[in-house]
Write a protein that holds these residues in place. Structure first.
Motif, PDB file in Angstrom:
ATOM      1  N   UNK A  86      -1.680   4.029   9.631  1.00 41.89           N
ATOM      2  CA  UNK A  86      -1.914   3.018   9.321  1.00 41.89           C
ATOM      3  C   UNK A  86       0.063   3.233   8.553  1.00 41.89           C
ATOM      4  N   UNK A  87       0.849   4.406   9.079  1.00 39.74           N
ATOM      5  CA  UNK A  87       2.512   3.921   9.588  1.00 39.74           C
ATOM      6  C   UNK A  87       2.849   3.004  10.936  1.00 39.74           C
ATOM      7  N   UNK A  88       1.981   3.121  11.648  1.00 40.39           N
ATOM      8  CA  UNK A  88       1.833   2.457  12.889  1.00 40.39           C
ATOM      9  C   UNK A  88       1.800   1.017  12.916  1.00 40.39           C
ATOM     10  N   UNK A  89       0.687   0.591  12.454  1.00 37.21           N
ATOM     11  CA  UNK A  89       0.761  -0.636  11.894  1.00 37.21           C
ATOM     12  C   UNK A  89       1.929  -1.606  11.433  1.00 37.21           C
ATOM     13  N   UNK A  90       2.257  -0.804   9.684  1.00 36.72           N
ATOM     14  CA  UNK A  90       2.943  -1.243   9.440  1.00 36.72           C
ATOM     15  C   UNK A  90       4.335  -1.349  10.305  1.00 36.72           C
ATOM     16  N   UNK A 150       5.220  -3.322   2.769  1.00 34.70           N
ATOM     17  CA  UNK A 150       4.291  -2.627   1.395  1.00 34.70           C
ATOM     18  C   UNK A 150       3.489  -1.966   3.013  1.00 34.70           C
ATOM     19  N   UNK A 151       3.249  -2.110   3.880  1.00 33.61           N
ATOM     20  CA  UNK A 151       2.291  -1.066   4.129  1.00 33.61           C
ATOM     21  C   UNK A 151       2.743  -0.146   4.688  1.00 33.61           C
ATOM     22  N   UNK A 152       3.552   0.309   5.167  1.00 29.26           N
ATOM     23  CA  UNK A 152       4.171   1.574   4.888  1.00 29.26           C
ATOM     24  C   UNK A 152       4.178   2.240   3.652  1.00 29.26           C
ATOM     25  N   UNK A 153       4.759   1.765   2.861  1.00 26.46           N
ATOM     26  CA  UNK A 153       4.869   2.066   1.996  1.00 26.46           C
ATOM     27  C   UNK A 153       3.609   2.544   1.465  1.00 26.46           C
ATOM     28  N   UNK A 154       2.586   1.499   1.376  1.00 23.62           N
ATOM     29  CA  UNK A 154       1.097   2.499   1.360  1.00 23.62           C
ATOM     30  C   UNK A 154       0.499   3.791   2.343  1.00 23.62           C
ATOM     31  N   UNK A 155       0.989   3.618   3.435  1.00 24.08           N
ATOM     32  CA  UNK A 155       0.651   4.054   4.228  1.00 24.08           C
ATOM     33  C   UNK A 155       1.112   5.890   3.994  1.00 24.08           C
ATOM     34  N   UNK A 156       2.601   5.737   3.001  1.00 22.23           N
ATOM     35  CA  UNK A 156       3.450   7.451   2.505  1.00 22.23           C
ATOM     36  C   UNK A 156       3.073   7.590   1.560  1.00 22.23           C
ATOM     37  N   UNK A 157       1.898   6.572   1.105  1.00 29.33           N
ATOM     38  CA  UNK A 157       1.542   7.390  -0.404  1.00 29.33           C
ATOM     39  C   UNK A 157       0.276   8.123  -0.190  1.00 29.33           C
ATOM     40  N   UNK A 158       0.063   7.391   0.617  1.00 31.96           N
ATOM     41  CA  UNK A 158      -1.536   8.194   0.564  1.00 31.96           C
ATOM     42  C   UNK A 158      -1.448   9.479   1.681  1.00 31.96           C
TER      43      UNK A 158
END
Length: 171
Positions: A86-90, A150-158
């Motif tokens: 998901x980091x790549x998506x962000x 937001x996607x990168x932050x979500x990736x980090x948290x997950x």
């Protein structure tokens, strides 16, 4: 279940790296060289759907491509892997932001070797002109950047969560 410290370290390092990109997307990423051919293939893939979709297809496909892998890992119940990809998506969304934010000034050097202002075809200038949103470039680009961040932050948290509390069976 005990935390996987190797996964935790990797998740934290990825979080730091991709948040750094989110702070200044213009600096680029090692994934930019992967995004570009995927973007260009997207134009070919979406070509049968008309000119507008062919042009939009580059940016769409460079986000869809890594998102498919996220979906695959979710389907496999490999949630840590999904969070990492998901980091790549962000990052890819932020890469699209760089292009979209340039729609008016057209200073980016394109695959033609020219900038849009020098006569190279600029996808986002075309897309925003065709939709009547060229005067709203900053707003459109702002939304893209917000979503990518937001996607990168979500990736980090997950990714940190799943490294600490993994229930993954496949990993």
């Amino acid at each position: 279940m005990l935390p996987n410290y190797l996964k935790l370290v990797f998740a934290v390092l990825c979080s730091i790296y991709f948040l750094w990109i989110a702070i200044d997307p213009m600096q680029g990423s090692f994934l930019d060289n992967i995004d570009l051919p995927i973007h260009e293939f997207g134009h070919l893939l979406f070509r049968p759907f008309g000119e507008f979709m062919m042009v939009a297809g580059g940016s769409l496909f460079q986000v869809i491509f890594p998102a498919v892998f996220v979906g695959y890992f979710i389907w496999q119940k490999s949630f840590y892997s999904a969070a990492i990809v998901l980091f790549w998506v962000g990052q890819s969304i932020l890469n699209v932001w760089v292009y979209a934010a340039d729609a008016v000034k057209m200073r980016l050097v394109l695959t033609s070797g020219f900038t849009g202002s020098e006569g190279g075809f600029h996808d986002w200038n075309y897309l925003l002109t065709a939709t009547g949103l060229l005067s709203s470039t900053n707003s459109v680009a702002g939304v893209i950047r917000f979503v990518g961040t937001l996607v990168i932050i979500t990736s980090g948290v997950l990714s940190i969560y799943y490294s600490l509390y993994s229930t993954d069976k496949a990993e």
